[in-house]
Design an enzyme around this catalytic site. Sequence first.
Site, PDB file in Angstrom:
ATOM      1  N   GLN A   1       0.585  -1.387  -0.214  1.00  0.00           N
ATOM      2  CA  GLN A   1      -0.175  -0.432   0.251  1.00  0.00           C
ATOM      3  C   GLN A   1       0.925   1.466  -0.543  1.00  0.00           C
ATOM      4  OE1 GLN A   1      -2.756  -0.659   2.923  1.00  0.00           O
ATOM      5  NE2 GLN A   1      -3.900   1.283   2.066  1.00  0.00           N
TER       6      GLN A   1
ATOM      7  N   GLN B   1      -0.501 -12.941   9.027  1.00  0.00           N
ATOM      8  CA  GLN B   1       0.231 -11.601   9.037  1.00  0.00           C
ATOM      9  C   GLN B   1      -0.129 -10.918   9.300  1.00  0.00           C
ATOM     10  OE1 GLN B   1      -0.183  -8.778   5.604  1.00  0.00           O
ATOM     11  NE2 GLN B   1       1.842 -10.247   4.499  1.00  0.00           N
TER      12      GLN B   1
ATOM     13  N   ARG C   1      -9.804  -8.409   2.949  1.00  0.00           N
ATOM     14  CA  ARG C   1      -8.293  -7.830   2.753  1.00  0.00           C
ATOM     15  C   ARG C   1      -8.675  -6.374   3.385  1.00  0.00           C
ATOM     16  NH1 ARG C   1      -3.190  -5.499   2.768  1.00  0.00           N
ATOM     17  NH2 ARG C   1      -1.786  -7.108   4.073  1.00  0.00           N
TER      18      ARG C   1
ATOM     19  N   SER D   1       3.881  -6.713   2.676  1.00  0.00           N
ATOM     20  CA  SER D   1       2.410  -6.835   3.285  1.00  0.00           C
ATOM     21  C   SER D   1       1.117  -6.951   2.447  1.00  0.00           C
ATOM     22  CB  SER D   1       2.329  -4.955   3.834  1.00  0.00           C
ATOM     23  OG  SER D   1       0.811  -5.553   4.538  1.00  0.00           O
ATOM     24  N   LEU D   2       0.515  -6.221   1.510  1.00  0.00           N
ATOM     25  CA  LEU D   2      -0.563  -6.106   1.200  1.00  0.00           C
ATOM     26  C   LEU D   2      -0.123  -7.124  -0.267  1.00  0.00           C
ATOM     27  CD1 LEU D   2      -2.979  -6.006  -1.060  1.00  0.00           C
ATOM     28  CD2 LEU D   2      -1.565  -3.713  -1.553  1.00  0.00           C
TER      29      LEU D   2
ATOM     30  N   HIS E   1      -0.330  -4.086  11.395  1.00  0.00           N
ATOM     31  CA  HIS E   1       0.584  -4.897  11.658  1.00  0.00           C
ATOM     32  C   HIS E   1       0.378  -4.950  12.661  1.00  0.00           C
ATOM     33  CE1 HIS E   1       0.704  -6.336   7.277  1.00  0.00           C
ATOM     34  NE2 HIS E   1       1.368  -5.196   6.800  1.00  0.00           N
TER      35      HIS E   1
END
Length: 296
Positions: free
Chosen positions: A9, A244, A113, A88-89, A195
């Site tokens: 992101q 995650q 998500r 991440s993503l 996170h």
Amino acid sequence: MKAYVFPGQGAQFSGMGLDLYEKYPQAQELFEEANDILGFAITDIMFEGTADQLKETKVTQPAIFLHSVILSRVLGDGFRPDMVAGHSLGEFSALVANGALKFEDGLTLVSKRAMAMQKACEKTPSTMAAVLGLEDEVVEKICASIEGVVVPANYNCPGQLVISGEISAVEKACEKLKEAGARRALVLPVGGAFHSPMMEPAREELAAAIESTSFAEPACPIYQNVTAAAVKKASEIQKNLIAQLTAPVRWTQSVKQMIADGASDFTEVGPGKVLQGLVKKIDPNAVASSAELPEG
């Protein structure tokens, strides 16, 4: 060995993916399929939308995922990874690119998500802060000493760590981190504490979707955010993907491990150049570049 890395992101920009759509029939097909899966014309927002429209939760994550995955597809034979990782993503993009997830399943999970994370953000106000110029251990120690929820969230590169948690706890941590010599400890304009334990409601929601999705054995190992180690087993990939949302992104550790395992060349697949910058900060000798479109 060639490593391919996929951004997360924040890498979105207006006009993203338009060149792919106009130049490659395969890209056009996948973009149109994405519009059908999502139930709205994400292509309109990606190609012509404003920065604010691109920042909408339901748009940002699928848009970056689509740009990365479709770019990896049009690279054709030029896309031959020995290993992959995503920030991440970006981990979802990496899993579709290396064959562990089908395109439609990856997009559906990314969309779910995004919505689950949005809901978790609305439930409890929370935030993140960037910390520059301190050793990871110092940041970890200070976070642990603060009352309330504040944890390391993104280990981006040496001297750059993002913390995440309750607003008051993050603010207190920032004060202490500056006292400890941080060059900067700056609260970020984000919707919530990604996170961190604040994402637990989202993790539970996403867990059900991930568990009911079919994962295949990937074509090459993925270095996942949670473990920073090479993973090829489908069941392990699923478990790490669920963890995650509430665990830190161990990007520094992942890149170091990839280099230790033989990565000599990093290619960033997707919008922006953030990851290649981080790779070079983690190891100044590493070769890192953007994916180049094939001719024709």
